[in-house]
Design an enzyme around this catalytic site. Structure first.
Site, short mmCIF file in Angstrom:
data_model
loop_
_atom_site.label_atom_id
_atom_site.label_comp_id
_atom_site.label_asym_id
_atom_site.label_seq_id
_atom_site.Cartn_x
_atom_site.Cartn_y
_atom_site.Cartn_z
N GLU A 200 0.82 -1.20 0.00
CA GLU A 200 0.00 0.00 0.00
C GLU A 200 0.86 1.25 0.00
OE1 GLU A 200 -4.07 -1.39 2.29
OE2 GLU A 200 -2.59 -0.20 3.37
N HIS A 235 4.85 0.05 14.57
CA HIS A 235 3.45 -0.18 14.19
C HIS A 235 2.63 -0.78 15.33
CE1 HIS A 235 4.65 0.84 10.14
NE2 HIS A 235 5.56 -0.11 10.16
N ARG A 292 -12.72 -8.54 16.73
CA ARG A 292 -12.59 -8.92 18.14
C ARG A 292 -12.63 -7.65 18.98
NH1 ARG A 292 -7.41 -7.09 18.92
NH2 ARG A 292 -5.98 -7.30 17.17
#
Length: 659
Positions: A200, A235, A292
């Site tokens: 990306e 990240h 979740r």
């Protein structure tokens, strides 16, 4: 509602689910591995079942063992927490086949969003904005390299089945692409069993903003507003807050609606999070959906007045959502900090050991602590090294920020290295204080985040007083408890004894001397003298030094000394020349393991010349890869380990000869 549920997880999320179940009158079953036999979640649950060895793949990832535990105990439902099997569609199917309710979304929704490439295609059909990139099936390195070139650097390589920052690499130019791709695929294969990646465009100056969504079995879907999770390293999230600073009502409505549409597109049920990358101009792009509950869900609970775990239980039992969209509103501001056993000054390396001293802020209307450990528990190399989550709430962001600074200062941990000091500096940086948030904040504030290298003289004096106050004493003779012959403090008749104390803090060593007469202590440091009055009860010390007073908690653990005050803690090493003479330093010609872990790559041939900073060993610990590099130009003489080998902290990995 259920009568009994099994929690297929560990740590703070298992403890959190147990607390909610207890409030609702629901019995709980914990599962545990060899490493967690005495863990906090096991102690809190009504029942507990052993499911395997310490490694997660031999315990918490064994779906059949967890289902067997549910059958044995009569649990009607399984709460997967987050991580482990929480996003495993096959496990959700197995639960359904066994007649046990999986407290999470349908398996079809997990599959739809679990593959990032397929999820992007689905979101495109649903009209959710997407980041430019390649999300296809072709995985040849040369083809992916060409796609990255066409997209334009910087790009982000992401594991299609990934999450939690694992299997993700930023690449700034074509020269670094192949190495980054190989590392990303290797980490993804290890963490998720799937090395498929997507490419990306990397959005410059991005913010990571996620929307909490919730659906029920009647087809209702709501969003519970946004969380800003931009403050990250590797990240992985470090600080989270809600609502996102600077969010306009229009942008909130647009992102909330996009998240609801994403959930509806897959027939979502239960708690989920739709994550977006937001640009500085107000644009936003779908990144992924986590099917979740998220680690940072408490900040949403704080501003919305909800218990999302209770919502999960009610929805899973067939009840409708407790609130409609128009009933939900934002109240105040909440911030969460993740307290980890890791060394921020050594590249955030995980730290393992026993929590010999642990004191965290007390829970109140403004402060909440979600902890998975107690004092005396161990941080092992097998699982995520989180100690606790600190969550604060107040009427606005400035007030919440003050609460967080205080909460961090009240954290006292000895036995492992923590990131508490790093977090304290982080929340005080100019960028965070003024809400100039993006995912590069930590790198941008690198200078401000460095710890102070030089401590004030008074801090050294306080440490010397604490070290001498807490020094081990001689055994008392019960027949004559006041005899001077048992004293080990240099007692003598007349002039007080002079005790010499050598302390080390972050590599700096200083020698101090102290004498004592009653409560009065004289401290000598490099020719200067100061007097202090010391009053103490155990580890709590009140010290009058000059024209200032301190109230300190001091903890001595072997040769480690920890000072805790209102402004945080300071670690010291108390050197004993006699003891250290019997333990010479390790051979400086080797590279040692900074933590326990598994060797996953040895990228250099023995006998090869290497340059400073060149990777020599790749170690996997706490589910992350850590590259250990050459300390200087030289020759790698030989490896002392093999790929796949488990090594202990301090183990010699290579023989190295510097030029």
């Amino acid at each position: 509602m259920f009568d009994k549920i099994l929690i297929a997880n560990r740590g703070e999320i298992a403890c959190r689910v147990i607390a909610t179940c207890r409030r609702l009158g629901i019995a709980t079953v914990a599962v545990y591995s060899d490493a967690d036999r005495q863990a906090r979640h096991v102690r809190l649950a009504d029942e507990a079942v052993h499911i395997g060895a310490a490694p997660a793949r031999e315990s918490y990832l064994r779906g059949e063992a967890i289902l067997a535990a549910a059958r044995t105990t009569g649990a009607q439902a399984i709460h997967p927490g987050y991580g482990f099997l929480s996003e495993n569609a096959d496990f959700a199917d197995a639960c359904a086949a066994a007649g046990v309710v999986f407290i999470g979304p349908p398996a079809a929704a997990i599959r739809a969003m679990g593959d990032k490439s397929a999820a992007k295609a689905l979101m495109q059909v649903a009209g959710v904005p997407l980041t430019p990139g390649y999300h296809g099936e072709q995985q040849e390195p040369a083809f992916l390299h060409a796609q990255a070139d066409a997209i334009g650097y910087p790009v982000l390589i992401k594991a299609s089945a990934g999450g939690g920052g694992k299997g993700m690499r930023r690449v700034d130019d074509g020269k670094a692409f192949e190495e980054a791709l190989a590392s990303c695929q290797r980490e993804a294969r290890s963490a998720f069993g799937n090395e498929h990646v997507l490419i990306e465009k990397y959005v410059e100056g991005p913010r990571h903003i996620e929307i909490q969504v919730f659906g029920d079995t009647q087809g209702n879907v709501v969003h519970l507003f946004e969380r800003d999770c931009s403050v990250q390293r590797r990240h992985q999230k470090v600080l989270e807050e809600a609502p996102a600073p600077g969010m306009t009502a229009e942008r909130r409505a647009a992102m909330g609606q996009a998240a609801v549409e994403a959930a509806r597109a897959v027939g979502y049920v239960g708690a989920g999070t739709v994550e977006f990358i937001a640009g500085p101009s107000g644009d936003f792009y779908f990144m992924e959906m986590n099917t979740r509950l998220q680690v940072e869900h408490p900040v949403t609970e704080c501003i919305s007045g909800t218990d999302l775990v209770e919502w999960q239980l009610r929805v899973a039992s067939g009840e409708p959502l407790p609130m409609r969209q128009e009933q939900l509103a934002i109240h105040g501001h909440a911030i969460e900090a993740r307290l980890y056993a890791e060394d921020a000054d050594r590249g955030f390396l995980p730290s393992t050991g026993t929590l010999r001293h642990l004191q965290l802020p007390g829970n109140s209307a403004h402060v909440r602590v979600d902890a998975g450990v107690d004092e005396g528990d161990s941080i092992t190399p097998y699982y995520d090294p989180m100690i606790a989550k600190l969550i604060v709430w107040d009427v606005d962001r400035d007030a919440a920020l003050r609460r967080m600074r205080r909460a961090l200062a009240e954290c006292e941990v000895a036995g492992v290295t923590t990131n508490a000091g790093f977090l304290s500096r982080l929340v005080q940086t100019d960028s965070f204080a003024h809400a100039r948030l993006d995912t590069a904040l930590i790198e941008r504030e690198a200078t401000a985040l460095q710890p102070e290298q030089a401590l004030p003289d008074d801090t050294w004096r306080l440490a010397a007083l604490a070290a001498q106050s807490l020094r081990p004493g001689a055994p008392v003779d019960p027949a004559d408890p006041h005899t001077p012959w048992a004293a080990t403090d240099g007692w003598r008749l007349g002039v007080p004894a002079l005790a010499r104390i050598e302390l080390e803090h972050r590599g700096q060593r200083r020698e101090l001397a102290v004498t004592r007469q009653g409560n009065r202590w004289d401290i000598f440091l490099e020719g200067g003298q100061a007097s202090a009055l010391v009053q103490g009860h155990g580890e709590l010390l009140r010290i009058d030094l000059g024209d200032r007073q301190w109230v300190l908690r001091a903890h001595r653990d072997g040769n480690r000394l920890h000072l805790f005050g209102h402004d945080g803690g300071q670690p010291f090493i108390v050197h004993d020349a006699i003891a250290e003479a019997d333990h010479p330093a390790a051979d400086a010609g080797g590279l040692t393991a900074p933590m326990p872990g598994r060797v996953i790559a040895l990228p250099v041939q023995a006998g090869a010349k290497v340059t400073r900073g060149q990777p020599l060993v790749v170690l996997e610990a706490m589910k992350m890869e850590h590259s250990l590099n050459a300390p200087a130009d030289g020759v790698l003489k030989s490896y002392r380990v093999a790929e796949g080998e488990l090594v202990a902290e301090g183990a010699v990995l290579v023989e190295f000869e510097a030029e």
